[in-house]
Scaffold this active site. Structure first.
Site, PDB file in Angstrom:
ATOM      1  N   ILE A 105      -4.682  39.890 -21.619  1.00 39.20           N
ATOM      2  CA  ILE A 105      -3.506  39.969 -22.493  1.00 39.20           C
ATOM      3  C   ILE A 105      -3.417  38.739 -23.388  1.00 39.20           C
ATOM      4  O   ILE A 105      -3.248  38.857 -24.599  1.00 39.20           O
ATOM      5  CB  ILE A 105      -2.228  40.125 -21.659  1.00 39.20           C
ATOM      6  CG1 ILE A 105      -2.303  41.426 -20.851  1.00 39.20           C
ATOM      7  CG2 ILE A 105      -0.980  40.110 -22.545  1.00 39.20           C
ATOM      8  CD1 ILE A 105      -1.227  41.595 -19.836  1.00 39.20           C
ATOM      9  N   HIS A 162      -6.203  25.747 -12.757  1.00 42.18           N
ATOM     10  CA  HIS A 162      -4.971  25.678 -13.560  1.00 42.18           C
ATOM     11  C   HIS A 162      -4.056  26.815 -13.100  1.00 42.18           C
ATOM     12  O   HIS A 162      -4.169  27.941 -13.559  1.00 42.18           O
ATOM     13  CB  HIS A 162      -5.309  25.812 -15.050  1.00 42.18           C
ATOM     14  CG  HIS A 162      -4.151  25.611 -15.967  1.00 42.18           C
ATOM     15  ND1 HIS A 162      -4.310  25.219 -17.288  1.00 42.18           N
ATOM     16  CD2 HIS A 162      -2.812  25.749 -15.798  1.00 42.18           C
ATOM     17  CE1 HIS A 162      -3.124  25.131 -17.869  1.00 42.18           C
ATOM     18  NE2 HIS A 162      -2.205  25.449 -16.977  1.00 42.18           N
ATOM     19  N   ASP A 185      -3.645  30.387 -14.897  1.00 40.66           N
ATOM     20  CA  ASP A 185      -2.430  29.802 -15.484  1.00 40.66           C
ATOM     21  C   ASP A 185      -1.202  30.556 -14.956  1.00 40.66           C
ATOM     22  O   ASP A 185      -0.211  30.718 -15.662  1.00 40.66           O
ATOM     23  CB  ASP A 185      -2.484  29.846 -17.015  1.00 40.66           C
ATOM     24  CG  ASP A 185      -1.469  28.915 -17.667  1.00 40.66           C
ATOM     25  OD1 ASP A 185      -0.916  28.042 -16.967  1.00 40.66           O
ATOM     26  OD2 ASP A 185      -1.205  29.074 -18.876  1.00 40.66           O
ATOM     27  N   HIS A 201      -6.737  25.961 -21.595  1.00 38.90           N
ATOM     28  CA  HIS A 201      -6.507  27.346 -22.060  1.00 38.90           C
ATOM     29  C   HIS A 201      -6.815  27.531 -23.563  1.00 38.90           C
ATOM     30  O   HIS A 201      -5.928  27.596 -24.404  1.00 38.90           O
ATOM     31  CB  HIS A 201      -5.137  27.894 -21.691  1.00 38.90           C
ATOM     32  CG  HIS A 201      -3.944  27.020 -21.911  1.00 38.90           C
ATOM     33  ND1 HIS A 201      -3.680  26.356 -23.085  1.00 38.90           N
ATOM     34  CD2 HIS A 201      -2.911  26.728 -21.081  1.00 38.90           C
ATOM     35  CE1 HIS A 201      -2.542  25.708 -22.973  1.00 38.90           C
ATOM     36  NE2 HIS A 201      -2.056  25.913 -21.758  1.00 38.90           N
ATOM     37  N   ARG A 230      -4.303  21.755 -45.021  1.00 31.37           N
ATOM     38  CA  ARG A 230      -3.455  20.630 -45.390  1.00 31.37           C
ATOM     39  C   ARG A 230      -3.727  20.275 -46.829  1.00 31.37           C
ATOM     40  O   ARG A 230      -4.844  19.924 -47.196  1.00 31.37           O
ATOM     41  CB  ARG A 230      -3.727  19.426 -44.482  1.00 31.37           C
ATOM     42  CG  ARG A 230      -3.429  19.674 -43.007  1.00 31.37           C
ATOM     43  CD  ARG A 230      -3.720  18.455 -42.147  1.00 31.37           C
ATOM     44  NE  ARG A 230      -3.462  18.705 -40.727  1.00 31.37           N
ATOM     45  CZ  ARG A 230      -3.697  17.847 -39.759  1.00 31.37           C
ATOM     46  NH1 ARG A 230      -4.199  16.628 -40.058  1.00 31.37           N
ATOM     47  NH2 ARG A 230      -3.441  18.154 -38.504  1.00 31.37           N
ATOM     48  N   ALA A 257       5.214  33.724 -21.878  1.00 33.12           N
ATOM     49  CA  ALA A 257       5.745  32.576 -21.149  1.00 33.12           C
ATOM     50  C   ALA A 257       4.830  32.162 -20.012  1.00 33.12           C
ATOM     51  O   ALA A 257       5.108  31.187 -19.322  1.00 33.12           O
ATOM     52  CB  ALA A 257       7.129  32.900 -20.598  1.00 33.12           C
ATOM     53  N   HIS A 276       0.171  27.568 -11.690  1.00 31.68           N
ATOM     54  CA  HIS A 276       1.521  27.040 -11.521  1.00 31.68           C
ATOM     55  C   HIS A 276       2.253  27.638 -10.322  1.00 31.68           C
ATOM     56  O   HIS A 276       3.181  27.011  -9.801  1.00 31.68           O
ATOM     57  CB  HIS A 276       2.364  27.303 -12.771  1.00 31.68           C
ATOM     58  CG  HIS A 276       1.897  26.581 -13.988  1.00 31.68           C
ATOM     59  ND1 HIS A 276       2.308  25.303 -14.299  1.00 31.68           N
ATOM     60  CD2 HIS A 276       1.043  26.956 -14.977  1.00 31.68           C
ATOM     61  CE1 HIS A 276       1.738  24.915 -15.438  1.00 31.68           C
ATOM     62  NE2 HIS A 276       0.956  25.902 -15.860  1.00 31.68           N
TER      63      HIS A 276
END
Length: 407
Positions: free
Chosen positions: A262, A68, A286, A224, A235, A325, A70
């Protein structure tokens, strides 16, 4: 034999602390013929024709597999260029990654098709970086409340006409992440399974019964863990187990951890390892384009219309600094953190970065272990897990100190 009719070169690694699937060999030897490991031994291997690589006491480990990721080195897979793909592969190879699964973000269909087409072209030219194991489509079938840094403009329910067309257009897709509670998501899981594509649970507000149904319809991985997913939910006054708890309860589910130190603090890293163990836990970067780059401003996603972010404190943040982000981790950092922060034995941390992701991605028959018959994806690293050498299928693609390594 090579195409020119000559025998492939042989390499012999000596003087290494070799991490095998079963034990640590204090002074091991590995023989490589062409792209394949042919022997691993605790004694010298008689191979007078072999080029010798002296590990000089370093750990010799299976290469790290990042399922995973990017981007990195200033590039993102969504940039839609061969240069981006190849530079990302080279960047992460410097940190021990020998195989990776390039990952998309939610986008327009046209941009997705362009990215898949570029993947096909870049794969043929990727000879100096981490190998590509197929694409991971992250989205667009997500819960809006859990979209995180994904662009909400593109988030929607699974549409059979759409995902069937995507899969018909490209054979490069190896995994696809979705929120299983969305209408049509269970049929989507069934279809992915029928096509041999790994279905993963991600960016989701699902509760236990919905996760259980997802597992029964082919979903086998929690993308993740903790990030972009529900925990215990209330609920109408009643409490429900969320995806996090469901992933712990259901043995059929593997989990990913962004172990950059982190996104998840040490207690959660320890908890995941305690419950799921090294054989069900995959470490992932990631990472976005700023991995391997200095701190400062960056862009998440496509270079031309992505989201502005700022990289500081070892992580990418939204401009208001109210949310992460993306990660800027590299695989060596993940292993280091599991050892130093989570107190996990080195062989177990390496397993979560090699043999476990290889199994999850269906390539365990050829990658993820130092064993005869497997691909010669091998790295050297020191006590601080600083990578000194990266070898991909028998070819050295990164070398920290040539004078010390070649003998």
């Amino acid at each position: 034999m090579n195409r020119n009719g000559t025998a492939p070169p042989r390499l012999k690694i000596i003087n290494g602390r070799v991490l095998t699937p079963y034990r640590l060999i204090p002074n091991g030897t590995i023989l490589i013929t062409g792209s394949t490991i042919t022997e691993v031994s605790d004694r010298d291997i008689d191979a007078p024709d072999a080029v010798v690589l002296d590990a000089d006491g370093a750990y010799v480990s299976p290469g790290f597999i990042d399922i995973h990721v990017h981007g990195g080195g200033g590039h993102d897979f969504m940039d839609g260029t061969e240069t981006a793909f190849l530079q990302i592969a080279q960047t992460h190879a410097r940190y021990g990654t020998t195989a990776m699964v390039p990952t998309t973000l939610t986008s327009s269909l046209n941009q997705l098709y362009e990215t898949l087409a570029v993947y096909e072209q870049a794969t043929l030219k990727n000879t100096t970086g981490a190998r590509f194991l197929g694409m991971h489509l992250e989205g667009p079938y997500f819960a809006m409340n859990q979209c995180g840094a994904q662009n909400p403009r593109y988030i929607r329910d699974p549409n059979p006409d759409e995902y069937r067309e995507v899969l018909n257009r490209s054979s490069a897709i190896a995994r696809w992440s979705a929120a299983p509670e969305r209408p049509g998501a269970l049929a989507f899981g069934d279809y992915l399974r029928s096509k041999g594509v790994l279905a993963a649970i991600a960016h989701t507000d699902a509760v236990y019964d919905e996760v259980l149904a997802a597992v029964q319809h082919g979903y086998s991985l929690a993308t993740h863990l903790y990030s972009g997913m529900s925990g215990v939910t209330r609920r109408d006054g009643f409490r429900y187990a969320g995806v996090v708890e469901s992933a712990y309860l259901l043995d059929e589910l593997d989990v990913e951890l962004i172990a950059d130190g982190i996104h998840l603090p040490a207690p959660l890293l320890k908890l995941a390892y305690k419950i799921k163990g090294a054989d069900r836990t995959v470490l992932i970067t990631d990472a976005m384009r700023a991995a391997g780059m200095p701190p400062g401003k960056s862009i998440l996603g496509n270079l031309h219309d992505g989201i502005d972010v700022i990289v500081e404190d070892g992580v990418a943040k939204m401009p208001d600094r109210q949310a992460f982000a993306g990660s800027v981790a590299t695989t060596d950092r993940l292993v280091r953190n599991m050892v130093t922060m989570a107190d996990i034995p080195l062989p177990e941390a390496v397993r979560m970065m090699s043999s476990t992701p290889a199994r999850v991605m269906g390539v365990g028959n050829r990658k993820g272990e130092l064993r005869a018959g497997k691909d010669a994806d091998i790295i050297f690293f020191d006590e601080a897990i600083a990578v000194q050498l990266t070898m991909v299928e028998g070819r050295i693609v990164f070398q920290q100190n040539k004078a010390l390594i070649l003998a």
